[in-house]
Motif scaffolding. Structure first.
Motif, short mmCIF file in Angstrom:
data_model
loop_
_atom_site.label_atom_id
_atom_site.label_comp_id
_atom_site.label_asym_id
_atom_site.label_seq_id
_atom_site.Cartn_x
_atom_site.Cartn_y
_atom_site.Cartn_z
N THR A 70 0.85 -1.20 0.00
CA THR A 70 0.00 0.00 0.00
C THR A 70 0.88 1.25 0.00
N ARG A 71 0.49 2.24 -0.75
CA ARG A 71 1.29 3.46 -0.86
C ARG A 71 1.29 4.22 0.47
N PRO A 72 2.48 4.58 0.97
CA PRO A 72 2.57 5.31 2.25
C PRO A 72 1.85 6.66 2.17
N GLY A 73 1.25 7.07 3.28
CA GLY A 73 0.60 8.38 3.35
C GLY A 73 -0.87 8.34 3.01
N THR A 74 -1.33 7.23 2.44
CA THR A 74 -2.74 7.13 2.10
C THR A 74 -3.57 6.77 3.34
N ASN A 78 -2.50 4.35 6.62
CA ASN A 78 -2.58 4.76 8.03
C ASN A 78 -3.49 3.83 8.84
N LYS A 79 -4.57 3.40 8.21
CA LYS A 79 -5.47 2.48 8.89
C LYS A 79 -4.78 1.14 9.15
N LEU A 80 -4.00 0.67 8.17
CA LEU A 80 -3.26 -0.58 8.35
C LEU A 80 -2.20 -0.44 9.45
N SER A 81 -1.59 0.74 9.56
CA SER A 81 -0.60 0.99 10.62
C SER A 81 -1.25 0.89 12.00
N ASP A 82 -2.44 1.48 12.12
CA ASP A 82 -3.16 1.40 13.40
C ASP A 82 -3.55 -0.05 13.72
N THR A 83 -3.99 -0.75 12.69
CA THR A 83 -4.37 -2.16 12.88
C THR A 83 -3.17 -3.00 13.30
N LEU A 84 -2.03 -2.75 12.65
CA LEU A 84 -0.81 -3.49 12.97
C LEU A 84 -0.36 -3.23 14.40
N SER A 85 -0.42 -1.98 14.82
CA SER A 85 -0.05 -1.65 16.20
C SER A 85 -0.98 -2.35 17.20
N SER A 86 -2.28 -2.34 16.89
CA SER A 86 -3.26 -3.00 17.75
C SER A 86 -3.01 -4.50 17.83
#
Length: 332
Positions: A70-74, A78-86
């Motif tokens: 997925t292209r960074p900044g989209t 960002n949603k995937l980053s939050d999901t990954l952290s969770s």
């Protein structure tokens, strides 16, 4: 127990296994109660953790892959980053809860089994209710010993990493350097196995004697002198059995979706029963090995003193001093 303590020193590897099996069979009712109450939840949690960890980690790997493509900044990135952290937080919390429950049940199982065998040895009245009432008191001593052992393992592994790093930097990258690194690795494994054996027997010492923590570890170090080969052989045989069952569970149950649901359930139940039996067998063997080591060093257990020491866990006696619980020398 049919054998006199003086005879225990003559038990070899298979003699210890045979004696352990005889004790379990002779007192199968109370060992069954201990197994169902403590060891069964311990084993179930261990196997369930393998399945759940695999599911959680598989979700993490999938999310990481989705993020990479997925292209960074989209907004999706960002949603995937939050999901990954969770997902990572969930995974870490799960591991923390798992290790906490594993430690508590493991120490409680050790306390129950060692106390039971000691009561059998001293011909004390033994009931499941009495065993379970003793477990919380003995558990505290075992926790101290575990924390001291954990500190020892932490220091040992820290020094091992430091030495290994130094040798990687200093040694030349050739055949000699590779051989030396393997030698260091072998020495590390030998030391790790030795410390594990010390920890296991120190747990028995913490229940049966007044020493616990670092004192129990020091006493155990002296205790296994002359019996290193038997202690290490028992460690390898039992742990190889554990590894084989765990490997089978991961292959046929955790990653065996192609086998079908029913086969996986039956294989999972088989692995549960095998691990259940091995866990009980290991705890009994540790206590028998303690008696063998005592007999080997010609140290006679004062059964009356040991009985009073066990009774002190129930609050009916004051805890004995170190010299009261120590084992007296006898000559053969």
């Amino acid at each position: 127990m049919d054998r006199e303590q003086e005879e225990m020193q003559f038990l070899g590897l298979f003699g210890i296994f045979k004696e352990s099996f005889k004790i379990i069979i002779s007192w199968r009712k109370i060992f069954t109660q201990i197994t169902l109450t403590l060891i069964l939840p311990l084993t179930f949690i261990y196997l369930a953790h393998l399945e759940i960890s695999n599911l959680l980690f598989r979700d993490i790997i999938h999310t990481e892959y989705e993020q990479e493509v997925t292209r960074p900044g989209t907004k999706r990135y960002n949603k995937l980053s939050d999901t990954l952290s969770s997902e990572w937080i969930t995974f870490i919390l799960f591991k923390f809860v798992y290790f906490t429950l594993l430690l508590i049940l493991s120490l409680m199982s050790t306390a129950a089994v060692v106390y039971t065998i000691a009561s059998v040895y001293t011909v004390r009245e033994l009931t499941f209710k009495k065993v379970m009432s003793v477990v919380p008191t003995v558990w505290k001593r075992l926790m101290v010993t575990f924390l001291c052992t954990f500190a020892g393992f932490f220091a040992y592994n820290f020094l091992a990493v430091l030495v290994f790093t130094i040798f990687v930097v200093v040694l030349p990258y050739n055949t000699f350097g590779v051989v030396m690194l393997y030698v260091i690795l072998i020495i590390y494994v030998i030391g790790f196995v030795y410390m594990t054996v010390i920890w296991q027997l120190a747990s028995v010492v913490s229940v049966l004697e007044s020493s616990y923590g670092f004192r129990a570890m020091k006493k155990t170090k002296d205790l296994i002198k002359g019996n290193h080969a038997i202690a290490i052989s028992i460690f390898f045989l039992l742990n190889m059995s554990f590894i084989l069952v765990q490997f089978s569970f991961e292959v046929f149950v955790v990653h065996g979706s192609s086998l079908g649901a029913m086969k996986r359930i039956w294989l999972g139940m088989l692995c549960l029963i095998l691990l259940l039996s091995l866990s009980l067998f290991e705890l009994v063997i540790q206590t028998i090995l303690y008696l063998v080591c005592k007999s080997y060093h010609h140290e006679n257990i004062d059964k009356a003193g040991l009985s009073d020491h066990l009774e002190s866990y129930l609050g009916d006696y004051e805890p004995l001093s170190c010299k009261d619980v120590q084992l007296e020398q006898y000559h053969v």
